[in-house]
Design an enzyme around this catalytic site. Structure first.
Site, PDB file in Angstrom:
ATOM      1  N   THR A 126      49.938  97.997  34.031  1.00 48.32           N
ATOM      2  CA  THR A 126      50.958  98.533  35.392  1.00 48.32           C
ATOM      3  C   THR A 126      52.233  97.464  35.800  1.00 48.32           C
ATOM      4  O   THR A 126      52.180  96.829  35.443  1.00 48.32           O
ATOM      5  CB  THR A 126      50.523  98.885  36.686  1.00 48.32           C
ATOM      6  N   GLU A 128      52.549  96.774  38.391  1.00 46.48           N
ATOM      7  CA  GLU A 128      51.629  97.141  39.911  1.00 46.48           C
ATOM      8  C   GLU A 128      51.928  94.680  39.219  1.00 46.48           C
ATOM      9  O   GLU A 128      52.259  93.671  39.951  1.00 46.48           O
ATOM     10  CB  GLU A 128      50.346  96.599  40.104  1.00 46.48           C
ATOM     11  N   TYR A 151      43.900  93.338  42.306  1.00 47.04           N
ATOM     12  CA  TYR A 151      44.767  94.572  40.872  1.00 47.04           C
ATOM     13  C   TYR A 151      45.108  94.259  40.017  1.00 47.04           C
ATOM     14  O   TYR A 151      44.757  94.338  39.124  1.00 47.04           O
ATOM     15  CB  TYR A 151      44.938  95.818  41.807  1.00 47.04           C
ATOM     16  N   LYS A 155      44.653  94.293  36.338  1.00 49.96           N
ATOM     17  CA  LYS A 155      44.995  94.275  34.652  1.00 49.96           C
ATOM     18  C   LYS A 155      45.974  93.093  34.270  1.00 49.96           C
ATOM     19  O   LYS A 155      46.619  93.848  33.167  1.00 49.96           O
ATOM     20  CB  LYS A 155      46.029  95.812  36.291  1.00 49.96           C
TER      21      LYS A 155
HETATM   22  P1  NAP Z   1      42.460 107.787  38.815  1.00 52.15           P
HETATM   23  O1  NAP Z   1      42.319 108.812  38.297  1.00 52.15           O
HETATM   24  O2  NAP Z   1      41.620 106.813  39.820  1.00 52.15           O
HETATM   25  O3  NAP Z   1      41.045 107.097  36.941  1.00 52.15           O
HETATM   26  C1  NAP Z   1      40.341 106.326  36.543  1.00 52.15           C
HETATM   27  C2  NAP Z   1      38.809 106.364  36.251  1.00 52.15           C
HETATM   28  O4  NAP Z   1      38.742 105.232  35.846  1.00 52.15           O
HETATM   29  C3  NAP Z   1      38.450 107.704  36.872  1.00 52.15           C
HETATM   30  O5  NAP Z   1      37.771 108.317  35.502  1.00 52.15           O
HETATM   31  C4  NAP Z   1      36.960 106.796  37.220  1.00 52.15           C
HETATM   32  O6  NAP Z   1      35.730 107.664  37.844  1.00 52.15           O
HETATM   33  C5  NAP Z   1      37.224 105.813  36.148  1.00 52.15           C
HETATM   34  N1  NAP Z   1      35.819 104.170  36.734  1.00 52.15           N
HETATM   35  C6  NAP Z   1      36.112 103.876  37.906  1.00 52.15           C
HETATM   36  N2  NAP Z   1      35.450 102.756  37.555  1.00 52.15           N
HETATM   37  C7  NAP Z   1      34.699 103.149  36.480  1.00 52.15           C
HETATM   38  C8  NAP Z   1      33.164 102.439  35.697  1.00 52.15           C
HETATM   39  N3  NAP Z   1      32.770 100.856  36.148  1.00 52.15           N
HETATM   40  N4  NAP Z   1      32.471 102.908  34.232  1.00 52.15           N
HETATM   41  C9  NAP Z   1      33.378 104.374  34.187  1.00 52.15           C
HETATM   42  N5  NAP Z   1      34.616 104.474  35.062  1.00 52.15           N
HETATM   43  C10 NAP Z   1      34.960 104.405  35.476  1.00 52.15           C
HETATM   44  O7  NAP Z   1      43.608 106.848  38.173  1.00 52.15           O
HETATM   45  P2  NAP Z   1      44.996 107.128  37.344  1.00 52.15           P
HETATM   46  O8  NAP Z   1      46.099 107.665  38.196  1.00 52.15           O
HETATM   47  O9  NAP Z   1      44.415 108.263  36.271  1.00 52.15           O
HETATM   48  O10 NAP Z   1      45.273 105.816  36.107  1.00 52.15           O
HETATM   49  C11 NAP Z   1      44.942 105.859  34.680  1.00 52.15           C
HETATM   50  C12 NAP Z   1      45.256 104.367  34.375  1.00 52.15           C
HETATM   51  O11 NAP Z   1      45.986 103.462  34.819  1.00 52.15           O
HETATM   52  C13 NAP Z   1      44.031 103.782  35.194  1.00 52.15           C
HETATM   53  O12 NAP Z   1      43.705 101.832  34.846  1.00 52.15           O
HETATM   54  C14 NAP Z   1      44.849 102.958  36.600  1.00 52.15           C
HETATM   55  O13 NAP Z   1      44.833 101.525  36.909  1.00 52.15           O
HETATM   56  C15 NAP Z   1      46.192 102.105  34.996  1.00 52.15           C
HETATM   57  N6  NAP Z   1      47.749 103.036  36.075  1.00 52.15           N
HETATM   58  C16 NAP Z   1      47.667 104.185  36.691  1.00 52.15           C
HETATM   59  C17 NAP Z   1      49.914 103.582  37.457  1.00 52.15           C
HETATM   60  C18 NAP Z   1      49.570 105.228  37.510  1.00 52.15           C
HETATM   61  O14 NAP Z   1      50.729 105.350  38.816  1.00 52.15           O
HETATM   62  N7  NAP Z   1      48.296 106.765  38.290  1.00 52.15           N
HETATM   63  C19 NAP Z   1      50.290 103.354  36.850  1.00 52.15           C
HETATM   64  C20 NAP Z   1      49.799 102.079  36.551  1.00 52.15           C
HETATM   65  C21 NAP Z   1      48.806 102.436  35.598  1.00 52.15           C
HETATM   66  P3  NAP Z   1      35.178 108.232  38.275  1.00 52.15           P
HETATM   67  O15 NAP Z   1      35.581 109.891  38.481  1.00 52.15           O
HETATM   68  O16 NAP Z   1      33.628 108.499  38.303  1.00 52.15           O
HETATM   69  O17 NAP Z   1      35.951 107.766  40.006  1.00 52.15           O
HETATM   70  O1  F7E Z   2      51.542 103.690  47.436  1.00 52.83           O
HETATM   71  C1  F7E Z   2      52.913 103.125  50.505  1.00 52.83           C
HETATM   72  C2  F7E Z   2      52.265 101.412  49.824  1.00 52.83           C
HETATM   73  O2  F7E Z   2      49.068 103.608  46.503  1.00 52.83           O
HETATM   74  C3  F7E Z   2      52.543 103.549  46.694  1.00 52.83           C
HETATM   75  C4  F7E Z   2      48.916 103.633  41.140  1.00 52.83           C
HETATM   76  O3  F7E Z   2      48.426 104.215  40.862  1.00 52.83           O
HETATM   77  O4  F7E Z   2      50.773 103.165  41.270  1.00 52.83           O
HETATM   78  C5  F7E Z   2      49.773 103.505  42.284  1.00 52.83           C
HETATM   79  O5  F7E Z   2      49.481 101.848  42.928  1.00 52.83           O
HETATM   80  C6  F7E Z   2      53.528 103.032  47.917  1.00 52.83           C
HETATM   81  C7  F7E Z   2      52.712 101.761  48.928  1.00 52.83           C
HETATM   82  O6  F7E Z   2      50.507 103.468  45.108  1.00 52.83           O
HETATM   83  C8  F7E Z   2      50.539 104.245  52.784  1.00 52.83           C
HETATM   84  O7  F7E Z   2      52.406 100.588  50.501  1.00 52.83           O
HETATM   85  C9  F7E Z   2      52.907 103.853  52.800  1.00 52.83           C
HETATM   86  O8  F7E Z   2      53.701 100.771  48.878  1.00 52.83           O
HETATM   87  O9  F7E Z   2      50.624 105.199  46.524  1.00 52.83           O
HETATM   88  P1  F7E Z   2      50.290 103.857  46.593  1.00 52.83           P
HETATM   89  P2  F7E Z   2      50.586 101.885  44.177  1.00 52.83           P
HETATM   90  O10 F7E Z   2      50.022 101.062  45.155  1.00 52.83           O
HETATM   91  O11 F7E Z   2      52.059 101.435  43.765  1.00 52.83           O
HETATM   92  C10 F7E Z   2      50.858 101.736  40.717  1.00 52.83           C
HETATM   93  C11 F7E Z   2      51.195 101.324  39.482  1.00 52.83           C
HETATM   94  C12 F7E Z   2      49.004 101.814  39.822  1.00 52.83           C
HETATM   95  O12 F7E Z   2      49.108 100.763  38.853  1.00 52.83           O
HETATM   96  C13 F7E Z   2      48.084 102.029  40.299  1.00 52.83           C
HETATM   97  O13 F7E Z   2      46.917 101.831  39.950  1.00 52.83           O
HETATM   98  O14 F7E Z   2      53.095 103.787  49.594  1.00 52.83           O
HETATM   99  N1  F7E Z   2      51.996 103.523  51.081  1.00 52.83           N
HETATM  100  N2  F7E Z   2      51.957 104.446  53.595  1.00 52.83           N
HETATM  101  C14 F7E Z   2      51.395 103.494  51.117  1.00 52.83           C
HETATM  102  N3  F7E Z   2      50.137 103.907  50.163  1.00 52.83           N
HETATM  103  C15 F7E Z   2      49.181 104.808  50.474  1.00 52.83           C
HETATM  104  N4  F7E Z   2      48.187 104.906  49.755  1.00 52.83           N
HETATM  105  N5  F7E Z   2      48.995 104.922  51.948  1.00 52.83           N
HETATM  106  C16 F7E Z   2      49.165 104.935  53.220  1.00 52.83           C
HETATM  107  O15 F7E Z   2      49.058 105.826  53.388  1.00 52.83           O
END
Ligand code: NAP
Ligand code: F7E
Length: 334
Positions: A126, A128, A151, A155
């Site tokens: 990520t 992050e 987090y 990662k």
């Molecule tokens: P998500 O919607 O939060 O999905 C996370 C998945 O992990 C869900 O299926 C969840 O199961 C499963 N999980 C959590 N804890 C587990 C455990 N102990 N054992 C087995 N499964 C478990 O995340 P996503 O947005 O699809 O992201 C996919 C991956 O990419 C993640 O690793 C995330 O950190 C990474 N990532 C995401 C983004 C983004 O912007 N979306 C960006 C960079 C990296 P449940 O349904 O049971 O909760």
């Molecule tokens: O926050 C701001 C918050 O929670 C984005 C995950 O998929 O992408 C995701 O992480 C921004 C942050 O995503 C609220 O402070 C303001 O600056 O949607 P987010 P994230 O933290 O960027 C990365 C790449 C991953 O890897 C992660 O798994 O939005 N923000 N107000 C808020 N965020 C949330 N959630 N809620 C608010 O009310």
């Protein structure tokens, strides 16, 4: 012979889109899902593919179950998408976040090394991991890493384990450093979906405001459906490597609000948004945007959906969902 793929996190946003992509490509898809008293298959159901995915029960925290599943399926490709993925929760649950994201990845890498070392492995890393790198913008594969949340630290460790298993044991292990990617299947606690769901509720009179934290944070938001294609492409190359996946354009939370409210005809959203310190983070990343030229050159990958198209797609999906919840007016109940 049918190609088998094993996806952890199959019930999540990316797991659902990746399953759909791999099924279209003729793969047999095996998905790890943790046991829950209320199964969480809504995304696979929305895409109409639940009955085509082999759901395998297990948990990232249970090395034994992971090993047994990898040994029995012997997949050609493993996509490790499971995670405690919500940055905000990682300060409250740093241990769990580390157990799932770091140790879980290690359990899976060990299972692959032991039972099917030829298997190709994708790790969901990520942006992050960069932390506040705005002096080094845009971020690419060479930008220094300085994680700012539990987090991000979990990662980062998983990222380096992936690189280390490639370098030490010759595993075909790739790490995709993905910037934020969103969709109508995004979890409701992430800011984009929280806004589009809130806008739809306001439009139908179910809520009068959305409570948010920092509106000035900037993110590089792409479409999840585009990003899962990059994951697959990484595992089709001659050599394993790491790639940044991003759009190269960033927007603030305020920009997101502008576009989402405009989609329902509201030009001044200020009366509908309240700031609540509860949603502020102990350590915030002010600005992230990535440079994906390596992926564009080597994988031939490019994002297709623009920011405006993404926001519109998410608002429209939430309007459809919320319309179904709308109370029936008294007059039509007779
Ligand atoms: P998500 O919607 O939060 O999905 C996370 C998945 O992990 C869900 O299926 C969840 O199961 C499963 N999980 C959590 N804890 C587990 C455990 N102990 N054992 C087995 N499964 C478990 O995340 P996503 O947005 O699809 O992201 C996919 C991956 O990419 C993640 O690793 C995330 O950190 C990474 N990532 C995401 C983004 C983004 O912007 N979306 C960006 C960079 C990296 P449940 O349904 O049971 O909760
Ligand atoms: O926050 C701001 C918050 O929670 C984005 C995950 O998929 O992408 C995701 O992480 C921004 C942050 O995503 C609220 O402070 C303001 O600056 O949607 P987010 P994230 O933290 O960027 C990365 C790449 C991953 O890897 C992660 O798994 O939005 N923000 N107000 C808020 N965020 C949330 N959630 N809620 C608010 O009310």
């Amino acid at each position: 012979m049918t190609k088998k793929a094993f996806i952890t996190g199959v019930t999540g946003q990316d797991g659902a889109y990746l399953s759909q992509l791999l099924l279209e490509k003729g793969y047999e898809v095996y998905g790890l899902a943790r046991r829950s008293s209320t199964p969480n298959y809504w995304r696979l159901e929305e895409l109409g593919i639940l009955d085509q995915v082999h759901i395998m029960e297990g948990d990232m925290n249970d090395a034994h179950s992971l090993g047994a599943l990898i040994k029995s399926v012997k997949p050609l490709e493993v996509y490790n998408l499971a995670a405690q993925s919500f940055v905000g929760a990682s300060w409250q649950q740093p241990m769990l976040t580390t157990e799932v994201n770091t140790l879980g990845t290690l359990h899976l890498l060990n299972a692959v090394k032991l039972y099917c070392p030829e298997t190709r492995f994708y790790q969901a890393s990520t942006s992050e991991m960069y932390g506040n790198s705005h002096f080094d913008s845009p971020q690419d594969e060479l930008t220094p890493l300085h994680p700012k949340s539990p987090y991000a630290i979990s990662k980062l460790a998983a990222h380096w384990f992936t690189v280390n298993y490639r370098e030490s044991f010759g595993l075909f292990a790739c790490s995709g450093i993905l910037f934020n990617h969103e969709s109508p299947l995004r979890g409701i606690e992430f800011v984009t979906r929280k806004i589009t769901d809130g806008v739809a509720r306001i439009k139908f009179g179910l809520n009068d405001h959305i409570a948010l934290g920092n509106l000035d944070a900037k993110r590089d938001w792409g479409f999840a459906g585009d990003y899962v294609k990059a994951m697959w492409l990484m595992l089709q190359q001659d050599n394993a490597d790491d790639y940044v996946i991003s759009t190269g354009v960033n927007h603030s939370v305020r920009d997101f609000l502008d576009t989402a409210f405009a989609a329902v005809g509201i030009s001044n959203w200020e009366p509908y948004v309240r700031q609540d310190s509860k949603f502020m983070r102990p350590s915030e990343l002010n600005e992230l945007f990535g440079k994906s030229s390596k992926a564009q050159e080597k994988l031939g990958w490019k994002p297709k959906v623009s920011f405006e198209e993404l926001v519109k797609m998410m608002v429209e999906a939430d309007l459809k969902r919320i319309e179904k919840l709308k109370p029936i007016p008294a007059i039509s109940r007779t």
